[in-house]
Scaffold this active site. Structure first.
Site, PDB file in Angstrom:
ATOM      1  N   GLY A 197       0.833  -1.192   0.000  1.00  0.00           N
ATOM      2  CA  GLY A 197       0.000   0.000   0.000  1.00  0.00           C
ATOM      3  C   GLY A 197       0.869   1.244   0.000  1.00  0.00           C
ATOM      4  O   GLY A 197       2.018   1.199   0.467  1.00  0.00           O
ATOM      5  N   GLN A 241       3.056  10.003   1.209  1.00  0.00           N
ATOM      6  CA  GLN A 241       4.373   9.355   1.347  1.00  0.00           C
ATOM      7  C   GLN A 241       5.319   9.719   0.206  1.00  0.00           C
ATOM      8  O   GLN A 241       6.526   9.551   0.322  1.00  0.00           O
ATOM      9  CB  GLN A 241       4.218   7.825   1.381  1.00  0.00           C
ATOM     10  N   CYS A 247       5.889  -0.270   7.183  1.00  0.00           N
ATOM     11  CA  CYS A 247       5.543   0.896   6.373  1.00  0.00           C
ATOM     12  C   CYS A 247       6.740   1.273   5.508  1.00  0.00           C
ATOM     13  O   CYS A 247       7.869   1.274   5.985  1.00  0.00           O
ATOM     14  CB  CYS A 247       5.191   2.051   7.308  1.00  0.00           C
ATOM     15  N   LEU A 248       6.481   1.618   4.252  1.00  0.00           N
ATOM     16  CA  LEU A 248       7.586   2.013   3.360  1.00  0.00           C
ATOM     17  C   LEU A 248       8.279   3.281   3.859  1.00  0.00           C
ATOM     18  O   LEU A 248       9.431   3.529   3.518  1.00  0.00           O
ATOM     19  CB  LEU A 248       7.077   2.228   1.931  1.00  0.00           C
ATOM     20  N   HIS A 274      -4.487   2.087   7.697  1.00  0.00           N
ATOM     21  CA  HIS A 274      -3.091   2.552   7.719  1.00  0.00           C
ATOM     22  C   HIS A 274      -2.876   3.654   6.668  1.00  0.00           C
ATOM     23  O   HIS A 274      -2.277   4.699   6.948  1.00  0.00           O
ATOM     24  CB  HIS A 274      -2.187   1.339   7.452  1.00  0.00           C
ATOM     25  N   GLU A 275      -3.394   3.429   5.454  1.00  0.00           N
ATOM     26  CA  GLU A 275      -3.161   4.396   4.367  1.00  0.00           C
ATOM     27  C   GLU A 275      -3.959   5.691   4.568  1.00  0.00           C
ATOM     28  O   GLU A 275      -3.466   6.775   4.280  1.00  0.00           O
ATOM     29  CB  GLU A 275      -3.497   3.775   3.006  1.00  0.00           C
ATOM     30  N   HIS A 302      -2.153   7.920   6.804  1.00  0.00           N
ATOM     31  CA  HIS A 302      -1.109   8.675   6.102  1.00  0.00           C
ATOM     32  C   HIS A 302      -1.668   9.967   5.510  1.00  0.00           C
ATOM     33  O   HIS A 302      -1.034  11.020   5.581  1.00  0.00           O
ATOM     34  CB  HIS A 302      -0.528   7.861   4.938  1.00  0.00           C
TER      35      HIS A 302
HETATM   36 ZN    ZN Z   1       2.702   3.329   5.619  1.00  0.00          ZN
END
Ligand code: ZN
Length: 170
Positions: free
Chosen positions: A46, A51, A91-92, A133-134, A137
Site C-alpha cells: 500500500g 508518502q 511501512c515504506l 493505515h493508508e 497517512h
Molecule cells: Zn505506511
C-alpha cells in the site's frame, strides 16, 4: 511512468494533511500510475500520496501475490469501524521496522475510482488494516504514532544514527 521518492520518518512532510481530489483528470491518473509503480518497486502492499510528497487524497493498494490486482482509492473515507484486531505492521516510510498495532477489525468505507465511480465496500482482515493505515497517512499519521512515546523516540534515534552512518559511507 516514474518511480517516486518515498519519504522516510522522521521527515516532517509525512505530517502534512492531503486535500480531497476535486476532479479526476489525466494528472490524477498519472499520479496513481506512478504511485503503483513506486509501490511495486519498493515491494509494498500500500502507498498513500503523502508518502511521495503529493498532498492529494489518493491511495494505492495491491494485496495479491502476483501484484496484478491494483486498487486505486480516490478520496477514501471510512464510514464505520467495528471490533478490534492487532496486526503486525510495517511501512515504506519506516524501513525495516515492524510492530503490532491495534485497529478496527471490520470497516465500511467508500472511495472514488479513476473512472469517477463511487464504490462502497465492507471488509476485514488485511485489507481493512491496510485501508486504515493508508488513510492515516493522508491525515499525517504514521503507524508508529500508536506506539509508546519511548518506543518511538528510540526508533527515531536509531534511524538518525543509521542515516549518519550512510552519509559517512559516501
Ligand atoms: Zn505506511
Amino acid at each position: 511512468m516514474a518511480i517516486l521518492e518515498v519519504l522516510h520518518f522522521p521527515d516532517d512532510r509525512l505530517r502534512n494533511k492531503a486535500l480531497p481530489v476535486d476532479n479526476i483528470d489525466l494528472k490524477i491518473k498519472e499520479i496513481a500510475e506512478n504511485m503503483l509503480e513506486t509501490m511495486y518497486a519498493e515491494n509494498g502492499i500500500g502507498l498513500a500520496a503523502t508518502q511521495v510528497n503529493i498532498l492529494k487524497r489518493i491511495v494505492v493498494i495491491d494485496l495479491s501475490e502476483e501484484k496484478n490486482r491494483p486498487l486505486v482509492l480516490v478520496n477514501p473515507r471510512i464510514t464505520k469501524l467495528e471490533g478490534k484486531e492487532s496486526m503486525r505492521e510495517g511501512c515504506l516510510s519506516v524501513p525495516d521496522y515492524f510492530d503490532t498495532v491495534e485497529r478496527a477489525e471490520k470497516i465500511e468505507f467508500n472511495y472514488k475510482t479513476l473512472e469517477n465511480e463511487i464504490v462502497n465496500m465492507e471488509t476485514d482482515g488485511l485489507l481493512a488494516v491496510c485501508v486504515q493505515h493508508e488513510i492515516d497517512h493522508l491525515n499525517g499519521k504514521l503507524f508508529i504514532d500508536y506506539l509508546s512515546p519511548l518506543k518511538r523516540q528510540r526508533l527515531k534515534k536509531k534511524i538518525e544514527k543509521l542515516e549518519r552512518q550512510d552519509a559517512k559511507a559516501l
